[in-house]
Design a protein around this motif. Structure first.
Motif, mmCIF file in Angstrom:
data_model
loop_
_atom_site.group_PDB
_atom_site.id
_atom_site.type_symbol
_atom_site.label_atom_id
_atom_site.label_comp_id
_atom_site.label_asym_id
_atom_site.label_seq_id
_atom_site.Cartn_x
_atom_site.Cartn_y
_atom_site.Cartn_z
ATOM 1 N N GLU A 84 0.818 -1.199 0.000
ATOM 2 C CA GLU A 84 0.000 0.000 0.000
ATOM 3 C C GLU A 84 0.860 1.261 0.000
ATOM 4 O O GLU A 84 0.547 2.255 -0.683
ATOM 5 C CB GLU A 84 -0.920 -0.015 1.235
ATOM 6 N N ARG B 293 2.180 1.864 -3.468
ATOM 7 C CA ARG B 293 1.120 2.320 -4.381
ATOM 8 C C ARG B 293 0.839 3.807 -4.171
ATOM 9 O O ARG B 293 0.649 4.571 -5.131
ATOM 10 C CB ARG B 293 -0.151 1.496 -4.125
ATOM 11 N N SER C 56 -3.769 6.974 -17.663
ATOM 12 C CA SER C 56 -4.043 5.533 -17.578
ATOM 13 C C SER C 56 -3.330 4.905 -16.384
ATOM 14 O O SER C 56 -3.867 4.020 -15.701
ATOM 15 C CB SER C 56 -3.616 4.846 -18.876
ATOM 16 N N LYS D 94 -5.297 5.710 -13.226
ATOM 17 C CA LYS D 94 -6.476 4.857 -13.087
ATOM 18 C C LYS D 94 -6.097 3.482 -12.553
ATOM 19 O O LYS D 94 -6.790 2.895 -11.716
ATOM 20 C CB LYS D 94 -7.163 4.714 -14.445
ATOM 21 N N MET D 95 -4.953 2.962 -13.017
ATOM 22 C CA MET D 95 -4.538 1.631 -12.579
ATOM 23 C C MET D 95 -4.113 1.638 -11.115
ATOM 24 O O MET D 95 -4.504 0.766 -10.327
ATOM 25 C CB MET D 95 -3.405 1.136 -13.480
ATOM 26 N N SER E 92 -4.957 3.739 -8.832
ATOM 27 C CA SER E 92 -6.010 4.209 -7.938
ATOM 28 C C SER E 92 -6.868 3.069 -7.401
ATOM 29 O O SER E 92 -7.688 3.272 -6.492
ATOM 30 C CB SER E 92 -6.905 5.230 -8.657
ATOM 31 N N LYS E 93 -6.739 1.884 -7.940
ATOM 32 C CA LYS E 93 -7.488 0.726 -7.464
ATOM 33 C C LYS E 93 -6.989 0.314 -6.074
ATOM 34 O O LYS E 93 -5.828 0.538 -5.719
ATOM 35 C CB LYS E 93 -7.326 -0.439 -8.435
ATOM 36 N N PRO E 94 -7.870 -0.300 -5.255
ATOM 37 C CA PRO E 94 -7.423 -0.691 -3.898
ATOM 38 C C PRO E 94 -6.352 -1.775 -3.918
ATOM 39 O O PRO E 94 -5.547 -1.860 -2.999
ATOM 40 C CB PRO E 94 -8.711 -1.194 -3.229
ATOM 41 N N LYS E 95 -6.332 -2.626 -4.958
ATOM 42 C CA LYS E 95 -5.331 -3.679 -5.064
ATOM 43 C C LYS E 95 -4.652 -3.590 -6.426
ATOM 44 O O LYS E 95 -5.347 -3.530 -7.449
ATOM 45 C CB LYS E 95 -5.961 -5.069 -4.907
ATOM 46 N N VAL E 96 -3.345 -3.564 -6.412
ATOM 47 C CA VAL E 96 -2.553 -3.499 -7.649
ATOM 48 C C VAL E 96 -1.593 -4.667 -7.636
ATOM 49 O O VAL E 96 -0.858 -4.856 -6.656
ATOM 50 C CB VAL E 96 -1.800 -2.173 -7.775
ATOM 51 N N TYR E 97 -1.620 -5.477 -8.686
ATOM 52 C CA TYR E 97 -0.755 -6.639 -8.801
ATOM 53 C C TYR E 97 0.400 -6.313 -9.763
ATOM 54 O O TYR E 97 0.200 -5.744 -10.844
ATOM 55 C CB TYR E 97 -1.511 -7.851 -9.322
#
Length: 281
Positions: free
Chosen positions: A217, A220, A266, A269-270, A272-277
Protein backbone atom coordinates in the motif's frame (compact mmCIF):
# COMPACT_ATOMS: atom_id res chain seq x y z
CA UNK A 1 -34.39 -97.13 -29.70
CA UNK A 2 -31.59 -94.87 -30.95
CA UNK A 3 -34.09 -92.64 -32.74
CA UNK A 4 -36.16 -92.36 -29.57
CA UNK A 5 -33.09 -91.41 -27.55
CA UNK A 6 -32.12 -88.74 -30.07
CA UNK A 7 -35.69 -87.41 -30.02
CA UNK A 8 -35.75 -87.11 -26.22
CA UNK A 9 -32.34 -85.39 -26.27
CA UNK A 10 -33.52 -82.81 -28.82
CA UNK A 11 -36.71 -82.25 -26.84
CA UNK A 12 -34.71 -81.56 -23.67
CA UNK A 13 -32.60 -79.02 -25.51
CA UNK A 14 -35.64 -77.28 -26.98
CA UNK A 15 -37.77 -77.39 -23.81
CA UNK A 16 -35.43 -78.02 -20.87
CA UNK A 17 -36.81 -79.10 -17.50
CA UNK A 18 -35.67 -77.09 -14.52
CA UNK A 19 -35.25 -79.47 -11.62
CA UNK A 20 -36.49 -82.88 -10.61
CA UNK A 21 -39.98 -81.56 -9.82
CA UNK A 22 -40.45 -80.34 -13.38
CA UNK A 23 -39.45 -83.77 -14.70
CA UNK A 24 -41.92 -85.48 -12.32
CA UNK A 25 -44.76 -83.22 -13.48
CA UNK A 26 -43.97 -84.03 -17.13
CA UNK A 27 -44.10 -87.73 -16.25
CA UNK A 28 -47.51 -87.24 -14.60
CA UNK A 29 -46.23 -87.54 -11.03
CA UNK A 30 -47.22 -84.82 -8.58
CA UNK A 31 -44.11 -83.82 -6.54
CA UNK A 32 -44.34 -84.07 -2.79
CA UNK A 33 -44.64 -80.78 -0.84
CA UNK A 34 -42.20 -81.41 2.01
CA UNK A 35 -42.45 -77.86 3.32
CA UNK A 36 -46.23 -78.12 3.81
CA UNK A 37 -45.93 -81.53 5.49
CA UNK A 38 -43.24 -80.21 7.84
CA UNK A 39 -45.40 -77.22 8.72
CA UNK A 40 -48.41 -79.43 9.48
CA UNK A 41 -46.24 -81.75 11.53
CA UNK A 42 -44.92 -78.82 13.60
CA UNK A 43 -48.47 -77.63 14.25
CA UNK A 44 -49.51 -81.08 15.42
CA UNK A 45 -46.52 -81.31 17.73
CA UNK A 46 -47.24 -77.83 19.14
CA UNK A 47 -50.89 -78.77 19.75
CA UNK A 48 -49.92 -82.03 21.51
CA UNK A 49 -47.38 -80.17 23.64
CA UNK A 50 -49.97 -77.53 24.62
CA UNK A 51 -52.52 -80.19 25.59
CA UNK A 52 -49.90 -82.03 27.62
CA UNK A 53 -48.94 -78.84 29.50
CA UNK A 54 -52.60 -78.11 30.27
CA UNK A 55 -53.05 -81.62 31.66
CA UNK A 56 -49.90 -81.31 33.78
CA UNK A 57 -51.04 -77.94 35.15
CA UNK A 58 -54.48 -79.27 36.03
CA UNK A 59 -52.93 -82.27 37.81
CA UNK A 60 -50.55 -80.00 39.75
CA UNK A 61 -53.43 -77.71 40.78
CA UNK A 62 -55.47 -80.70 41.93
CA UNK A 63 -52.60 -82.30 43.85
CA UNK A 64 -51.49 -79.03 45.53
CA UNK A 65 -53.82 -79.53 48.51
CA UNK A 66 -52.16 -80.86 51.66
CA UNK A 67 -52.95 -84.41 52.73
CA UNK A 68 -54.50 -83.49 56.08
CA UNK A 69 -56.95 -81.09 54.37
CA UNK A 70 -57.96 -83.27 51.43
CA UNK A 71 -61.01 -84.77 53.19
CA UNK A 72 -62.06 -81.46 54.79
CA UNK A 73 -64.99 -79.74 53.11
CA UNK A 74 -64.80 -76.08 52.21
CA UNK A 75 -66.37 -73.77 54.79
CA UNK A 76 -67.37 -71.24 52.17
CA UNK A 77 -69.30 -73.76 50.11
CA UNK A 78 -71.04 -75.01 53.23
CA UNK A 79 -72.07 -71.47 54.20
CA UNK A 80 -73.34 -70.80 50.69
CA UNK A 81 -75.81 -73.69 51.01
CA UNK A 82 -79.12 -72.29 52.41
CA UNK A 83 -79.97 -73.58 55.85
CA UNK A 84 -83.30 -75.25 56.43
CA UNK A 85 -85.53 -73.71 59.14
CA UNK A 86 -86.06 -75.93 62.22
CA UNK A 87 -89.12 -78.15 62.10
CA UNK A 88 -90.32 -77.26 65.63
CA UNK A 89 -90.54 -73.50 66.41
CA UNK A 90 -90.91 -74.02 70.16
CA UNK A 91 -89.65 -71.16 72.39
CA UNK A 92 -87.89 -73.61 74.68
CA UNK A 93 -85.62 -74.71 71.81
CA UNK A 94 -84.97 -71.16 70.51
CA UNK A 95 -81.49 -69.76 70.98
CA UNK A 96 -80.88 -67.46 73.92
CA UNK A 97 -79.01 -64.23 73.05
CA UNK A 98 -77.37 -61.77 75.45
CA UNK A 99 -79.40 -58.72 76.30
CA UNK A 100 -78.19 -55.15 76.57
CA UNK A 101 -76.62 -54.43 79.98
CA UNK A 102 -76.36 -58.07 81.00
CA UNK A 103 -72.55 -57.78 81.10
CA UNK A 104 -72.66 -55.69 84.29
CA UNK A 105 -74.66 -58.32 86.12
CA UNK A 106 -72.10 -60.98 85.30
CA UNK A 107 -69.09 -59.00 86.51
CA UNK A 108 -67.71 -59.65 89.97
CA UNK A 109 -68.03 -57.08 92.69
CA UNK A 110 -64.26 -56.50 92.84
CA UNK A 111 -63.99 -56.03 89.12
CA UNK A 112 -66.79 -53.48 89.18
CA UNK A 113 -65.01 -51.50 91.93
CA UNK A 114 -61.75 -51.49 89.98
CA UNK A 115 -63.54 -50.13 86.96
CA UNK A 116 -65.21 -47.36 88.98
CA UNK A 117 -61.86 -46.37 90.52
CA UNK A 118 -60.16 -46.27 87.13
CA UNK A 119 -62.94 -44.18 85.60
CA UNK A 120 -62.75 -41.74 88.51
CA UNK A 121 -59.00 -41.31 88.01
CA UNK A 122 -59.15 -40.58 84.27
CA UNK A 123 -62.12 -38.20 84.46
CA UNK A 124 -61.15 -35.27 86.76
CA UNK A 125 -64.17 -33.13 85.78
CA UNK A 126 -66.42 -35.21 88.00
CA UNK A 127 -64.33 -34.37 91.10
CA UNK A 128 -65.46 -30.72 91.08
CA UNK A 129 -61.88 -29.30 91.21
CA UNK A 130 -62.02 -27.80 87.69
CA UNK A 131 -63.46 -24.31 87.32
CA UNK A 132 -66.53 -23.91 85.18
CA UNK A 133 -65.95 -22.75 81.63
CA UNK A 134 -66.13 -19.01 80.98
CA UNK A 135 -69.02 -18.15 78.68
CA UNK A 136 -67.92 -16.64 75.40
CA UNK A 137 -69.70 -14.39 73.01
CA UNK A 138 -70.61 -15.82 69.70
CA UNK A 139 -68.56 -14.19 66.93
CA UNK A 140 -70.78 -12.42 64.46
CA UNK A 141 -69.74 -12.23 60.80
CA UNK A 142 -68.98 -8.79 59.43
CA UNK A 143 -71.32 -7.51 56.74
CA UNK A 144 -70.28 -8.44 53.24
CA UNK A 145 -68.51 -5.62 51.39
CA UNK A 146 -69.30 -4.82 47.77
CA UNK A 147 -65.86 -3.33 47.16
CA UNK A 148 -64.09 -4.37 43.93
CA UNK A 149 -60.58 -5.14 45.13
CA UNK A 150 -59.34 -6.18 41.67
CA UNK A 151 -60.05 -2.81 40.06
CA UNK A 152 -58.67 -1.00 43.12
CA UNK A 153 -55.40 -2.97 42.92
CA UNK A 154 -55.17 -2.22 39.21
CA UNK A 155 -55.46 1.54 39.80
CA UNK A 156 -52.92 1.41 42.62
CA UNK A 157 -50.46 -0.47 40.41
CA UNK A 158 -50.61 2.30 37.79
CA UNK A 159 -49.60 5.01 40.25
CA UNK A 160 -47.21 2.90 42.29
CA UNK A 161 -43.67 4.21 42.40
CA UNK A 162 -40.36 2.41 42.59
CA UNK A 163 -40.23 0.11 45.61
CA UNK A 164 -36.54 0.91 46.16
CA UNK A 165 -35.29 4.45 46.53
CA UNK A 166 -31.75 5.40 45.49
CA UNK A 167 -29.39 5.19 48.39
CA UNK A 168 -26.70 7.78 49.02
CA UNK A 169 -24.24 5.04 49.91
CA UNK A 170 -24.51 3.60 46.38
CA UNK A 171 -23.64 6.97 44.88
CA UNK A 172 -20.61 7.26 47.13
CA UNK A 173 -19.32 3.86 46.13
CA UNK A 174 -19.25 4.81 42.42
CA UNK A 175 -15.76 5.83 41.32
CA UNK A 176 -14.80 8.39 38.66
CA UNK A 177 -14.50 5.77 35.89
CA UNK A 178 -17.79 4.06 36.74
CA UNK A 179 -19.52 2.79 33.58
CA UNK A 180 -16.48 3.26 31.32
CA UNK A 181 -14.57 0.44 29.66
CA UNK A 182 -11.23 -0.17 31.42
CA UNK A 183 -8.13 1.05 29.60
CA UNK A 184 -6.47 -2.37 29.52
CA UNK A 185 -9.49 -3.80 27.67
CA UNK A 186 -9.33 -0.99 25.07
CA UNK A 187 -5.59 -1.58 24.57
CA UNK A 188 -6.09 -5.29 24.29
CA UNK A 189 -8.81 -4.86 21.64
CA UNK A 190 -6.56 -2.52 19.65
CA UNK A 191 -3.72 -5.02 19.81
CA UNK A 192 -6.04 -7.80 18.67
CA UNK A 193 -7.25 -5.67 15.73
CA UNK A 194 -3.66 -4.87 14.71
CA UNK A 195 -2.70 -8.54 14.83
CA UNK A 196 -5.72 -9.41 12.76
CA UNK A 197 -4.79 -6.82 10.12
CA UNK A 198 -1.25 -8.21 9.97
CA UNK A 199 -2.55 -11.74 9.61
CA UNK A 200 -4.85 -10.76 6.77
CA UNK A 201 -2.06 -8.81 5.07
CA UNK A 202 0.27 -11.78 5.31
CA UNK A 203 -2.30 -14.15 3.82
CA UNK A 204 -1.96 -14.80 0.08
CA UNK A 205 -4.55 -13.05 -2.02
CA UNK A 206 -6.86 -15.62 -3.65
CA UNK A 207 -7.57 -13.22 -6.53
CA UNK A 208 -3.89 -12.75 -7.39
CA UNK A 209 -3.02 -14.13 -10.87
CA UNK A 210 -0.18 -16.65 -11.11
CA UNK A 211 3.27 -15.08 -11.39
CA UNK A 212 2.05 -11.80 -9.85
CA UNK A 213 2.22 -10.34 -6.35
CA UNK A 214 0.23 -7.70 -4.49
CA UNK A 215 1.84 -4.27 -4.47
CA UNK A 216 2.34 -2.83 -0.95
CA UNK A 217 0.00 0.00 0.00
CA UNK A 218 2.82 2.43 0.78
CA UNK A 219 4.43 1.83 -2.59
CA UNK A 220 1.12 2.32 -4.38
CA UNK A 221 0.54 5.64 -2.63
CA UNK A 222 4.07 6.81 -3.51
CA UNK A 223 3.56 5.89 -7.16
CA UNK A 224 0.28 7.83 -7.24
CA UNK A 225 2.01 10.88 -5.74
CA UNK A 226 4.81 10.70 -8.35
CA UNK A 227 2.28 10.42 -11.17
CA UNK A 228 0.37 13.46 -9.96
CA UNK A 229 3.59 15.53 -9.77
CA UNK A 230 4.59 14.37 -13.24
CA UNK A 231 1.13 15.30 -14.53
CA UNK A 232 1.46 18.80 -13.12
CA UNK A 233 4.92 19.27 -14.69
CA UNK A 234 3.65 18.02 -18.06
CA UNK A 235 0.70 20.40 -17.97
CA UNK A 236 3.05 23.26 -17.14
CA UNK A 237 5.28 22.43 -20.10
CA UNK A 238 2.28 22.07 -22.38
CA UNK A 239 0.96 25.48 -21.38
CA UNK A 240 4.30 27.12 -22.18
CA UNK A 241 4.13 26.09 -25.85
CA UNK A 242 2.89 28.74 -28.32
CA UNK A 243 -0.70 28.22 -29.45
CA UNK A 244 -0.44 29.40 -33.08
CA UNK A 245 2.96 27.86 -33.85
CA UNK A 246 2.97 25.24 -36.64
CA UNK A 247 6.62 24.48 -36.83
CA UNK A 248 7.51 20.81 -36.89
CA UNK A 249 9.52 20.98 -33.67
CA UNK A 250 6.67 22.61 -31.72
CA UNK A 251 4.09 20.19 -33.12
CA UNK A 252 6.31 17.22 -32.28
CA UNK A 253 6.88 18.56 -28.77
CA UNK A 254 3.17 19.11 -28.26
CA UNK A 255 2.30 15.55 -29.42
CA UNK A 256 4.90 14.06 -27.09
CA UNK A 257 3.52 15.96 -24.08
CA UNK A 258 -0.06 14.96 -24.88
CA UNK A 259 0.97 11.30 -25.25
CA UNK A 260 2.74 11.52 -21.88
CA UNK A 261 -0.41 12.96 -20.30
CA UNK A 262 -2.46 10.06 -21.67
CA UNK A 263 0.00 7.54 -20.21
CA UNK A 264 -0.06 9.30 -16.85
CA UNK A 265 -3.89 9.27 -16.86
CA UNK A 266 -4.04 5.53 -17.58
CA UNK A 267 -1.39 4.85 -14.93
CA UNK A 268 -3.34 6.89 -12.38
CA UNK A 269 -6.48 4.86 -13.09
CA UNK A 270 -4.54 1.63 -12.58
CA UNK A 271 -2.82 2.67 -9.35
CA UNK A 272 -6.01 4.21 -7.94
CA UNK A 273 -7.49 0.73 -7.46
CA UNK A 274 -7.42 -0.69 -3.90
CA UNK A 275 -5.33 -3.68 -5.06
CA UNK A 276 -2.55 -3.50 -7.65
CA UNK A 277 -0.76 -6.64 -8.80
CA UNK A 278 2.81 -6.45 -10.15
CA UNK A 279 5.10 -9.07 -11.64
CA UNK A 280 6.88 -11.17 -9.03
CA UNK A 281 10.69 -11.09 -8.97
Amino acid sequence: ERYRHQRSTIQEHLNPAYGIRERQRRQGIEPKDHQRENRLKLRELALDNRNKQMEDNSNEAASWKMKKFRDVKSKITSEMVPRKPPANNDDSQAQQFLRRGSLESRLDHNTKKKQEKFIAEISPRKTGSVKPAVPREKAALAPRSQKNFISQNRECAKTMGSPRKPNDDDERRKHAEFGNVPAYIVQRKARWAENEDRRRAAMPDPNCPPGMTLMPESERQDTLRILEESEKETHALLFKLPLQSTTPSVVKRKDALEAKLREIESAKKMFSKPKVYIAAD
